[in-house]
Design a protein around this motif. Structure first.
Motif: not given
Lengths: 235, 241, 244
Positions: A134-140, A195-198, A206-210
């Protein structure tokens, strides 16, 4: 029109400062070295995970220091050689000038953050011989590093001294923050943990969005304080 | 046109400026004289919007500096030092300032030529001598070809040739109808350059008029200055000079 | 001796040095208070000592500002003047100047460690479930003092080379984090256990997580001292040869 000129001037300043390039290059290089180290640790089975993205982004925990420094340098370089006088003579609308500086720094930090995150994961994938799922965390991570840089700019504008701002911010991000995280439940709403949750959701509640929302709120608040301080104080 | 009226500045409980007022008119070079610590730089910093006044106004063409439409095209200012980051090259410094006012790049090379820094334009400001730093500050001030020039101790750090250059430049600016306001504690230097003189001592204006009026019965501007500020008696223990 | 007195006076008159001191005392004692409140913890024999390993942050800042303040040009009206020029005219022998600075930094770091250790251990002892300090703690506390003084010198030595505080400050603070970079390196090579900070903490920490390498406290101190000595020799050679 004037706002666009202020942005052009701030970008010009940032890009003609050797420290900007040295910081970005140094951060990128350090991140790659650390990524290799984490990948090696994963190969030896001493790390908790072998997921390419998790391992590849582990080094960001350290590399974020470079982005904090980048932000602080962008703000505090004004106070070297009395440049602030030239700046305010050229752009007397102080809030506009500092807002332009934040925007200019964001424009420089965004590609640098994306590049740092992506290269770390790519190199890890190479070492581990695996492909990321997945590339999601890279965006985060990119968003996280961008916001951290802006916190650096705002704190630098408030402190006006590079060393003070760097010591306080890094002391928080690397020593106080992690210790609070382990000992205090409310710490999940602090900028570093939120921020680390992102990008590393396992650790936080927290979720990444939160997490992104909370960190953005902290950043916006700090920038507001910096703008107000810049407007009120003698230069 | 520079108009200062009832200006008060307090810093940490100490009154640095106690309600000063004077003006600098177009077509004339106005000298702002005073011993060290009299309040010259504080006045200029408030005028340029760097520091906030406790009371009173300091206006340029009738508006505070921060509300000028085109600050660089209206005012050029030289305070102490180069006003540039030491890690940047002289040209890079002038370029960002030019960008902030939407001035063309060619103007950067023009002012570099004007102040005689073309040969050092690609060097970092940190390698500049004191005089070169002052020339760079001068180039920054001239970038927008402003109607008002404000200079704090402009001849500090300049060699004799540099001093003559700046004197000629200031006279030329005034001759073309522009306003020039310069502060100094070097009397001999001022007497040859200025039309009007404002003398400040301990945060108060003690004299204001044309060079002839302020010099008055004294032999030179320097004698008048010491008589007005009491500096001479302090240094010579009250004896006649 | 006079040069040392001058350097101590310089250090004591730096606001940043006092901020460093406050950080060095407050961080470990505040964290120890939080940990002690939480009740008995695994690795209880290291309670207080672990916190002091983070508190070394204060000694790092002290070592960095002691020399970076000589080169600072940030003050709005300094006009590019750097204190180093004045310092070297006052004490023309560069070696003597640097030795005096090292002395001041070591003394400052050690004093800070004494105060921080007293505060932290005081907080820990106030907690109910902690074993009282015994004779075995004397060499460990001495180890803390050595570790802080040596770390301050390490940060100082690197800053002499860089002349600017940001890079060493960032590197050292990042490496003070809970999971330090050097700790990560021990996962890759056992030799990393002999890096200055990894060896140094063994002067007073009994148990490092996931680490079986045993280094006796005295050996640990000697290893760290050797690193510091080597760095300071390099720093002195560079400092005496380059333009101020």
């Amino acid at each position: 029109m004037t706002a666009a000129r202020a942005l052009a001037a701030e970008l010009s300043k940032l890009l003609s400062l050797p420290a900007t390039w040295l910081t970005i290059a140094g951060t990128l290089a350090a991140n790659l070295l650390l990524a290799v180290a984490f990948a090696q640790a994963a190969l030896r089975g001493t790390a908790a995970t072998r997921d390419v993205v998790d391992v590849g982004l582990a080094s960001i925990g350290y590399a974020q220091a470079g982005f904090v420094v980048l932000g602080v340098l962008a703000a505090c370089s004004e106070y070297i050689g009395g440049q602030i006088r030239t700046t305010l003579a050229a752009m007397p609308h102080r809030a506009r000038q500092l807002a332009a500086k934040h925007l200019a720094t964001a424009i420089v930090a965004l590609p640098a953050a994306a590049l740092t995150a992506f290269c770390g994961v790519a190199l890890t994938a190479l070492v581990l011989g695996d492909t990321p799922a997945t590339f999601g965390p890279i965006l985060g991570v990119t968003g996280y590093l961008l916001l951290t840089t802006l916190i650096g700019v705002a704190a630098g504008a408030l402190a006006r001294r590079t060393l003070v701002a760097v010591a306080v911010l890094l002391g928080y991000f690397f020593v106080a923050g992690p210790l609070l995280r382990d000992n205090l439940d409310l710490a999940k709403y602090l900028p570093d943990t939120a921020g680390a949750a992102m990008w590393f959701p396992a650790g936080g509640a927290l979720t990444p969005a939160q997490g992104a929302l909370v960190l953005t709120a902290w950043t916006a608040a700090l920038i507001a304080v910096a703008l107000a301080g810049h407007h009120r104080r003698d230069a | 046109m520079v108009t200062i009226d009832g200006l008060v500045k307090r810093r940490g409980g100490r009154e640095i400026l106690s309600g000063i007022g004077f003006s600098a008119r177009p077509g004339r070079v106005t000298g702002f004289l005073g011993p060290n610590g009299a309040g010259k730089s504080s006045t200029l910093r408030v005028l340029l919007g760097l520091d906030r006044a406790t009371a009173g106004t300091a206006l340029i063409d009738g508006v505070p500096y921060a509300r000028l439409r085109d600050p660089l095209g209206t005012v050029g200012a030289v305070l102490d030092g180069s006003g540039a980051h030491r890690a940047r090259t002289g040209r890079a410094h002038l370029r960002w300032v030019a960008r902030s006012a939407g001035l063309p790049r060619a103007r950067v090379d023009e002012v570099l030529e004007l102040v005689g820094l073309t040969h050092a334009a690609a060097k970092r400001v940190g390698t500049y001598s004191l005089g070169m730093g002052r020339r760079l500050a001068m180039a920054t001030a001239l970038l927008g070809d402003p109607a008002v020039l404000i200079l704090d101790e402009p001849v500090n750090g300049l060699d004799p040739e540099g001093i003559r250059w700046i004197r000629t430049l200031l006279r030329e600016r005034a001759a073309t109808g522009r306003t020039v306001l310069l502060s100094s504690h070097l009397m001999g230097e001022l007497a040859e350059t200025v039309d009007d003189v404002v003398v400040i001592d301990a945060g108060r204006i003690v004299a204001d008029g044309t060079l002839g009026e302020v010099t008055g019965a004294h032999r030179t501007l320097e004698d008048a200055f010491f008589a007005l500020t009491g500096g001479g008696s302090r240094l010579t223990g009250g004896g006649a000079r | 001796m006079r040069a040392l007195a001058a350097e101590l006076a310089k250090l004591a008159s730096l606001p940043a040095a006092w901020v460093a001191a406050a950080t060095g005392v407050l961080v470990p004692s505040a964290v120890a208070a939080m940990t002690a409140r939480g009740g008995p913890v695994p690795g209880g024999e290291d309670i207080g000592y672990q916190e002091l390993a983070f508190g070394v942050l204060g000694a790092i800042v002290l070592g960095v500002v002691a020399i970076s303040s000589e080169y600072v040009t940030e003050s709005a009206e300094s006009g590019g003047g750097r204190q180093i020029t004045t310092s070297l005219t006052a004490v023309p022998s560069r070696t003597r100047f640097l030795l005096a600075k090292m002395g001041a930094v070591a003394i400052g770091g050690a004093l800070l460690a004494v105060v921080a250790a007293a505060a932290t251990m005081g907080v820990v002892q106030a907690g109910a479930q902690t074993p009282p300090l015994g004779a075995g703690d004397v060499p460990r506390l001495a180890g803390v003092v050595c570790y802080w003084a040596l770390t301050a010198l390490l940060a100082f030595g690197v800053t002499v080379l860089t002349r600017h505080g940001v890079v060493p400050l960032a590197l050292f603070i990042v490496n003070t984090s809970v999971v330090s970079v050097t700790y990560l390196l021990t996962k890759i090579t056992l030799l990393a256990n002999y890096l200055p900070d990894m060896a140094g903490v063994r002067m007073f920490i009994r148990r490092l997580p996931d680490n079986d390498v045993e280094i006796a406290p005295l050996t640990a101190g000697l290893v760290m001292a050797a690193w510091v000595a080597a760095l300071l020799v390099v720093a002195t050679v560079v400092f005496t040869r380059r333009d101020a």
